[in-house]
Design a protein around this motif. Structure first.
Motif, PDB file in Angstrom:
ATOM      1  N   THR A 277      75.014 -32.801 -55.086  1.00 58.13           N
ATOM      2  CA  THR A 277      75.109 -32.890 -53.432  1.00 58.13           C
ATOM      3  C   THR A 277      74.141 -32.078 -53.142  1.00 58.13           C
ATOM      4  O   THR A 277      73.530 -31.150 -53.495  1.00 58.13           O
ATOM      5  CB  THR A 277      76.520 -32.212 -53.176  1.00 58.13           C
ATOM      6  OG1 THR A 277      76.736 -30.832 -53.747  1.00 58.13           O
ATOM      7  CG2 THR A 277      77.760 -33.039 -53.670  1.00 58.13           C
ATOM      8  N   LYS A 278      73.689 -32.459 -51.785  1.00 60.33           N
ATOM      9  CA  LYS A 278      72.569 -31.685 -50.921  1.00 60.33           C
ATOM     10  C   LYS A 278      72.962 -31.909 -49.705  1.00 60.33           C
ATOM     11  O   LYS A 278      73.226 -33.079 -49.157  1.00 60.33           O
ATOM     12  CB  LYS A 278      71.228 -32.382 -51.296  1.00 60.33           C
ATOM     13  CG  LYS A 278      69.944 -31.356 -50.650  1.00 60.33           C
ATOM     14  CD  LYS A 278      68.869 -31.910 -51.200  1.00 60.33           C
ATOM     15  CE  LYS A 278      67.607 -31.046 -50.187  1.00 60.33           C
ATOM     16  NZ  LYS A 278      67.770 -29.656 -50.641  1.00 60.33           N
ATOM     17  N   GLU A 279      72.507 -30.916 -48.534  1.00 60.56           N
ATOM     18  CA  GLU A 279      72.733 -31.025 -47.212  1.00 60.56           C
ATOM     19  C   GLU A 279      71.509 -30.344 -46.319  1.00 60.56           C
ATOM     20  O   GLU A 279      70.976 -29.308 -46.999  1.00 60.56           O
ATOM     21  CB  GLU A 279      73.819 -30.275 -46.575  1.00 60.56           C
ATOM     22  CG  GLU A 279      75.345 -31.136 -47.267  1.00 60.56           C
ATOM     23  CD  GLU A 279      76.471 -30.349 -46.647  1.00 60.56           C
ATOM     24  OE1 GLU A 279      76.447 -29.036 -47.020  1.00 60.56           O
ATOM     25  OE2 GLU A 279      77.186 -30.704 -45.980  1.00 60.56           O
ATOM     26  N   GLY A 280      71.076 -31.028 -45.256  1.00 56.26           N
ATOM     27  CA  GLY A 280      69.891 -30.316 -44.551  1.00 56.26           C
ATOM     28  C   GLY A 280      69.655 -31.374 -43.627  1.00 56.26           C
ATOM     29  O   GLY A 280      69.985 -32.240 -43.260  1.00 56.26           O
ATOM     30  N   TYR A 281      68.768 -30.577 -42.718  1.00 58.08           N
ATOM     31  CA  TYR A 281      68.068 -31.144 -41.659  1.00 58.08           C
ATOM     32  C   TYR A 281      66.888 -32.282 -42.218  1.00 58.08           C
ATOM     33  O   TYR A 281      66.159 -31.727 -42.828  1.00 58.08           O
ATOM     34  CB  TYR A 281      67.415 -30.233 -40.327  1.00 58.08           C
ATOM     35  CG  TYR A 281      68.871 -29.930 -39.570  1.00 58.08           C
ATOM     36  CD1 TYR A 281      69.477 -30.766 -38.863  1.00 58.08           C
ATOM     37  CD2 TYR A 281      69.130 -28.600 -39.622  1.00 58.08           C
ATOM     38  CE1 TYR A 281      70.416 -30.443 -37.969  1.00 58.08           C
ATOM     39  CE2 TYR A 281      70.578 -28.417 -38.799  1.00 58.08           C
ATOM     40  CZ  TYR A 281      70.922 -29.168 -37.851  1.00 58.08           C
ATOM     41  OH  TYR A 281      72.102 -28.474 -37.125  1.00 58.08           O
ATOM     42  N   LEU A 282      66.683 -33.405 -41.664  1.00 59.02           N
ATOM     43  CA  LEU A 282      65.680 -34.225 -41.687  1.00 59.02           C
ATOM     44  C   LEU A 282      65.394 -34.966 -40.515  1.00 59.02           C
ATOM     45  O   LEU A 282      66.171 -35.301 -39.679  1.00 59.02           O
ATOM     46  CB  LEU A 282      66.112 -35.279 -42.667  1.00 59.02           C
ATOM     47  CG  LEU A 282      66.041 -34.597 -44.135  1.00 59.02           C
ATOM     48  CD1 LEU A 282      66.500 -35.728 -45.153  1.00 59.02           C
ATOM     49  CD2 LEU A 282      64.774 -34.064 -44.753  1.00 59.02           C
ATOM     50  N   PHE A 283      64.013 -35.360 -40.298  1.00 59.96           N
ATOM     51  CA  PHE A 283      63.764 -36.398 -39.216  1.00 59.96           C
ATOM     52  C   PHE A 283      64.069 -37.690 -39.539  1.00 59.96           C
ATOM     53  O   PHE A 283      63.524 -38.051 -40.571  1.00 59.96           O
ATOM     54  CB  PHE A 283      62.235 -35.901 -38.840  1.00 59.96           C
ATOM     55  CG  PHE A 283      62.092 -34.768 -37.773  1.00 59.96           C
ATOM     56  CD1 PHE A 283      62.416 -34.933 -36.609  1.00 59.96           C
ATOM     57  CD2 PHE A 283      61.755 -33.620 -38.501  1.00 59.96           C
ATOM     58  CE1 PHE A 283      62.411 -33.454 -35.618  1.00 59.96           C
ATOM     59  CE2 PHE A 283      61.659 -32.442 -37.643  1.00 59.96           C
ATOM     60  CZ  PHE A 283      61.794 -32.340 -36.313  1.00 59.96           C
ATOM     61  N   LYS A 284      64.631 -38.479 -38.655  1.00 60.15           N
ATOM     62  CA  LYS A 284      64.989 -39.693 -39.236  1.00 60.15           C
ATOM     63  C   LYS A 284      64.228 -40.721 -37.944  1.00 60.15           C
ATOM     64  O   LYS A 284      64.304 -40.492 -36.800  1.00 60.15           O
ATOM     65  CB  LYS A 284      66.600 -40.131 -39.147  1.00 60.15           C
ATOM     66  CG  LYS A 284      66.782 -41.384 -39.070  1.00 60.15           C
ATOM     67  CD  LYS A 284      68.473 -41.731 -38.887  1.00 60.15           C
ATOM     68  CE  LYS A 284      68.774 -43.002 -38.945  1.00 60.15           C
ATOM     69  NZ  LYS A 284      68.161 -43.779 -37.613  1.00 60.15           N
ATOM     70  N   ARG A 285      63.422 -41.656 -38.595  1.00 57.68           N
ATOM     71  CA  ARG A 285      62.823 -42.570 -37.681  1.00 57.68           C
ATOM     72  C   ARG A 285      64.000 -43.828 -37.326  1.00 57.68           C
ATOM     73  O   ARG A 285      64.444 -44.303 -38.110  1.00 57.68           O
ATOM     74  CB  ARG A 285      61.623 -43.144 -38.375  1.00 57.68           C
ATOM     75  CG  ARG A 285      60.717 -44.147 -37.422  1.00 57.68           C
ATOM     76  CD  ARG A 285      59.567 -44.584 -37.923  1.00 57.68           C
ATOM     77  NE  ARG A 285      59.988 -45.831 -38.380  1.00 57.68           N
ATOM     78  CZ  ARG A 285      59.013 -46.756 -39.224  1.00 57.68           C
ATOM     79  NH1 ARG A 285      57.573 -46.595 -38.989  1.00 57.68           N
ATOM     80  NH2 ARG A 285      59.402 -47.648 -40.005  1.00 57.68           N
ATOM     81  N   SER A 286      63.946 -44.033 -36.048  1.00 58.51           N
ATOM     82  CA  SER A 286      64.888 -44.997 -35.595  1.00 58.51           C
ATOM     83  C   SER A 286      64.275 -46.485 -35.784  1.00 58.51           C
ATOM     84  O   SER A 286      63.201 -46.671 -35.959  1.00 58.51           O
ATOM     85  CB  SER A 286      65.136 -44.666 -34.192  1.00 58.51           C
ATOM     86  OG  SER A 286      64.054 -45.237 -33.316  1.00 58.51           O
ATOM     87  N   HIS A 287      65.279 -47.226 -35.811  1.00 55.72           N
ATOM     88  CA  HIS A 287      64.828 -48.863 -35.953  1.00 55.72           C
ATOM     89  C   HIS A 287      64.479 -49.540 -34.611  1.00 55.72           C
ATOM     90  O   HIS A 287      64.254 -50.836 -34.674  1.00 55.72           O
ATOM     91  CB  HIS A 287      65.852 -49.569 -37.098  1.00 55.72           C
ATOM     92  CG  HIS A 287      65.984 -48.807 -38.320  1.00 55.72           C
ATOM     93  ND1 HIS A 287      65.064 -49.374 -39.515  1.00 55.72           N
ATOM     94  CD2 HIS A 287      66.891 -47.971 -38.898  1.00 55.72           C
ATOM     95  CE1 HIS A 287      65.357 -48.501 -40.303  1.00 55.72           C
ATOM     96  NE2 HIS A 287      66.544 -47.870 -40.243  1.00 55.72           N
ATOM     97  N   ASN A 288      64.249 -48.993 -33.626  1.00 49.10           N
ATOM     98  CA  ASN A 288      64.244 -49.628 -32.269  1.00 49.10           C
ATOM     99  C   ASN A 288      62.771 -49.757 -32.234  1.00 49.10           C
ATOM    100  O   ASN A 288      61.817 -49.639 -32.946  1.00 49.10           O
ATOM    101  CB  ASN A 288      64.756 -48.771 -31.168  1.00 49.10           C
ATOM    102  CG  ASN A 288      64.389 -47.378 -31.023  1.00 49.10           C
ATOM    103  OD1 ASN A 288      62.955 -46.961 -31.574  1.00 49.10           O
ATOM    104  ND2 ASN A 288      65.032 -46.370 -30.553  1.00 49.10           N
ATOM    105  N   LYS A 289      62.373 -50.258 -31.199  1.00 47.38           N
ATOM    106  CA  LYS A 289      61.086 -50.691 -30.632  1.00 47.38           C
ATOM    107  C   LYS A 289      60.103 -49.670 -30.516  1.00 47.38           C
ATOM    108  O   LYS A 289      58.892 -49.582 -31.071  1.00 47.38           O
ATOM    109  CB  LYS A 289      60.574 -51.677 -29.674  1.00 47.38           C
ATOM    110  CG  LYS A 289      61.243 -51.244 -28.463  1.00 47.38           C
ATOM    111  CD  LYS A 289      61.078 -52.411 -27.359  1.00 47.38           C
ATOM    112  CE  LYS A 289      61.533 -51.737 -25.995  1.00 47.38           C
ATOM    113  NZ  LYS A 289      61.472 -52.895 -24.863  1.00 47.38           N
TER     114      LYS A 289
END
Length: 778
Positions: A277-289
């Motif tokens: 298991t692991k937890e933490g903050y990441l930046f996520k790229r959205s799938h919008n235009k």
């Protein structure tokens, strides 16, 4: 002397007025204190909800709130007694006694002036005017006589005033001291009787909790020191520190700083058999235009990759993991490919390719080390999932184990059942409040009563509720509509009665000698009226004629099966296994109803008029017709709730209520202390009859079991209710009886063993069966 006395009266009046003002201010301040005290108690219960997951704090705060509520009730009673004793007495002294003396003093002064004028005229008249002399002399004599009588009356009233006020004041403050004495005595009895056991238990739990907290505090201090050293930029000795030895943070609450996140990201190889298991903050790229990058909190759980927003209002107010608004990014990591992404302008980016959605997720860490850690942990998780699948095992994390899934399902189901039960109870309470007359107190017409007498079926205000408590539970059982726990069957009784119906019975012959109290009535008058109404039954409607019940009630069609005389021979003490089922089947069919009743031409069953008519037969007949108001009337007339009708095989009113399949009628008798296991002349208890009627509804069985009915009691033929249930083909009833039999066996070893079957009978499914039982008003 009279002038001195008049001056003393003026001084006394001024000081009594000052005393009245101060006492009135005291009462007003006390009422404001009570209002603020009520708000304070409400705050306690509001704070209690914050600790709903901590059993010790939740129960303790509830008990504290209840104790303080009782203290507030006693204080309100003290203020009311102060208002009705001191203020009224001072008002009488000022407005009546002193005013009367002062009026007499004014009359005395006027006659004194008249007497002086008469004396002056008598002295000035000429002795040659005989006629005038005679008239002046007569006027002087009349004025002197009137002045003399007035002086005597004035002197008498002054003496009486001082003497009487001295006695009145001593008596007044003696009673006021007694009010305080009773207040403190009742408070002491309340707290000493009810809190002694609770305080001991709370103190024990508190000491244990303090010890645990002390150990946790020491551990947190050590962890804090380690963390400070670990994240010192000038100190590199913390590289080998594992997550288990660091600060124990909740795995569901996103940390608010980078050092906290890095601490959680430090992972080693997992122990054998445990999920990574692991937890933490990441930046996520959205799938919008726009392809925007948003910082989200990610975690690996149950073979899935989950994420949620950083600032969640739910996360702020609720720490339970189930309440966080997680979204599923990857439902099954086994199908995914994890790799670094070098085709992007941003640093520390890795890619998760999910074939089931035909999408690629780009995630960015805060550093290259952290990016590699995420990739390694995701690979390790996928390997662990495949290993678990090859061994035909599910992932072994605590959240995905069968036991955990079952516990979560059971917890959810239990919460749903509790909410449904509370909803049913709340709706029934609102229905009871909406009954005619229930918008006011039954005894003094105060608005919005918040208390109830469950054995009388009435709603009461706070003051009348206190007077009812003083009667004792044999006459009135008082319960709060909001502070106490309610059963559905109790509310069914309340729904059958109501203030208007009960007052038609108990106030049918009101007397002017004992008037009905008003909202602000004196406590003594209120108590006297309530005692006359419910204890002495001074205003109760008289016993009606024997044909009163029949034209106005529903007649219940009763089966007419005669007693089989051969059964007693067949059912001896030695019942072999072969014929037991057959005999029980015949017994079940033959023994249910034995009183022959001939249907009339119009299809309505017509009972024969009773040979004897009294309040006991009246109660018996009302129970047969499930008429709760008439049962209340019969008890008010002095009927025996455990009356055995010798003309009907020694059956009791409770048995008749069970035969009518009315939970409300049976609960009314049980609430008024009817014996739940009292048999008829054949030894058959109410539970015997309820068991045979189980195919018509199990509500009576549930009620009797909750009220302590014993299914193991045997009748004169050696048959108990548990044996009768075997022919019902109802697994629930059989299970209930076996649980009670098991409880009796365990009770021999442990007298304090818990009655687990009661909680089973409180299931909302069975509550609905109780709600569907017939009643006189339905």
């Amino acid at each position: 002397q009279l002038r001195q006395a008049a001056n003393r009266i003026d001084i006394l009046e001024d000081r009594l007025e000052q005393m009245y003002k101060m006492c009135n201010s005291l009462v007003t301040s006390g009422k404001l204190f009570v209002q603020d005290f009520q708000k304070f108690i409400k705050c306690i219960f509001d704070v209690r909800e914050f600790f709903s997951t901590d059993e010790l704090a939740y129960k303790s705060l509830a008990k504290f709130g209840n104790y303080l509520y009782e203290i507030q009730t006693l204080f309100s009673s003290l203020l009311e007694q102060t208002s009705h004793s001191i203020l009224r007495t001072l008002t009488r002294m000022l407005k009546e006694d002193i005013k009367k003396v002062k009026d007499q003093g004014k009359l005395f002064e006027r006659l004194s002036t008249d007497y002086d004028i008469a004396l002056q005229k008598n002295a000035d008249v000429s002795k040659t005017k005989l006629n005038i002399c005679e008239d002046v002399s007569k006027n002087l004599i009349a004025t002197r006589s009137c002045f003399g009588h007035t002086s005597i009356d004035y002197t008498y009233q002054i003496n009486v005033l001082f003497d009487q006020h001295k006695v009145d004041l001593i008596e007044l403050f003696l009673s006021y001291i007694n009010f305080h004495k009773a207040f403190f005595h009742q408070g002491y009895e309340l707290l000493s009787a009810e809190t002694e056991g609770d305080a001991h238990a709370m103190t024990t739990e508190l000491i244990k909790t303090k010890q645990d907290n002390g150990q946790k505090q020491k551990l947190l201090e050590k962890m804090h020191e380690v963390n400070q050293k670990r994240y010192n930029p000038d100190d590199n000795r913390s590289d080998g520190l594992t997550l288990e030895s660091s600060l124990s943070l909740s795995k569901s609450i996103p940390p608010r700083n980078i050092s906290q996140q890095n601490l959680l990201n430090m992972t080693n190889e997992p122990p054998n058999g445990s999920e990574v298991t692991k937890e933490g903050y990441l930046f996520k790229r959205s799938h919008n235009k726009f392809k925007t990058w948003n910082r989200r909190w990610f975690c690996i759980r149950n073979g899935q990759l989950l994420y949620m927003k950083r600032n969640s209002s739910t996360a702020v107010h609720d720490n339970s993991p189930e309440q966080f608004p997680y979204s599923v990014m990857v439902p099954d990591l086994r199908l995914c490919t994890i790799r670094s992404s070098n085709d992007n302008d941003r640093r520390f980016v890795f890619e998760i390719i999910s074939p089931n959605r035909q999408v690629s997720h780009l995630l960015q860490a805060d550093s290259q080390l952290e990016c590699e850690q995420w990739i390694n942990v995701l690979h390790a998780t996928i390997a662990h999932l495949f290993k678990s699948s090859n061994n035909n095992e599910r992932p072994t994390s605590s959240s995905s184990s069968p036991k955990s899934l079952f516990d979560n399902h059971s917890s959810t189901l239990s919460i749903a059942k509790t909410e449904l039960k509370q909803k049913m109870i709340k709706e029934k309470i609102e229905y009871v409040r909406s009954l005619p007359g229930n918008e006011k107190c039954c005894d003094c017409d105060a608005e919005n009563p918040e208390w109830a007498s469950i054995n009388l079926g009435i709603l009461l205000c706070l003051n009348c509720g206190g007077a009812h408590r003083g009667l004792g539970v044999n006459f009135s059982k008082v319960r709060s509509l909001h502070m106490d726990t309610w059963d559905l069957e109790t509310l069914l009784v309340m729904a059958e009665l109501g203030n208007n119906i009960v007052n038609e019975i108990y106030e049918a012959q009101l007397s002017s000698e004992i008037p009905k109290p008003t909202t602000d009535a004196d406590p003594t008058k209120r108590r006297n009226y309530i005692e006359a109404k419910y204890v002495q039954k001074a205003f109760v409607r008289p016993l009606p004629s024997s044909n009163y019940l029949r034209p106005t009630t529903r007649n219940i069609r009763r089966w007419t099966v005669m007693k089989n005389a051969a059964l007693s021979t067949s059912l001896g003490n030695d019942l072999d296994d072969e014929n037991t089922a057959h005999l029980l089947k015949n017994y079940n069919r033959q023994q249910l109803f034995r009183k022959p009743i001939v249907p009339s031409d119009n299809g309505i069953v017509a009972d024969n008029p009773p040979l004897i008519w009294n309040q006991n037969i009246y109660l018996y007949d009302a129970a047969r017709n499930r008429n709760v108001p008439m049962m209340l009337h019969a008890l008010a007339l002095g009927a025996d709730k455990n009356f055995a009708n010798e003309h009907d095989h020694g059956r009791t009113p409770l048995i008749e209520a069970i035969l009518s399949k009315s939970v409300a009628a049976a609960e009314f008798l049980l609430t008024n202390n009817a014996k739940v296991n009292l048999p008829d002349e054949d030894g058959r208890t109410p539970l015997h009859y309820a068991t045979q009627l189980a195919n018509k509804g199990r509500g009576p069985i549930i009620l009797l079991l909750k009220r302590g009915a014993d299914p193991l009691l045997k009748d004169n033929h050696g048959i108990d209710a548990c044996s009768l249930s075997m022919n019902l083909a109802d697994p629930d009833v059989i299970t209930w009886y076996r649980l009670i039999a098991l409880h009796e066996q365990m009770k021999e070893e442990d007298a304090d063993v818990e009655k687990t079957y009661v909680s089973i009978l409180d299931d909302p499914v069975y509550m609905k069966e109780i709600a569907r039982t017939p009643s006189f008003s339905s």
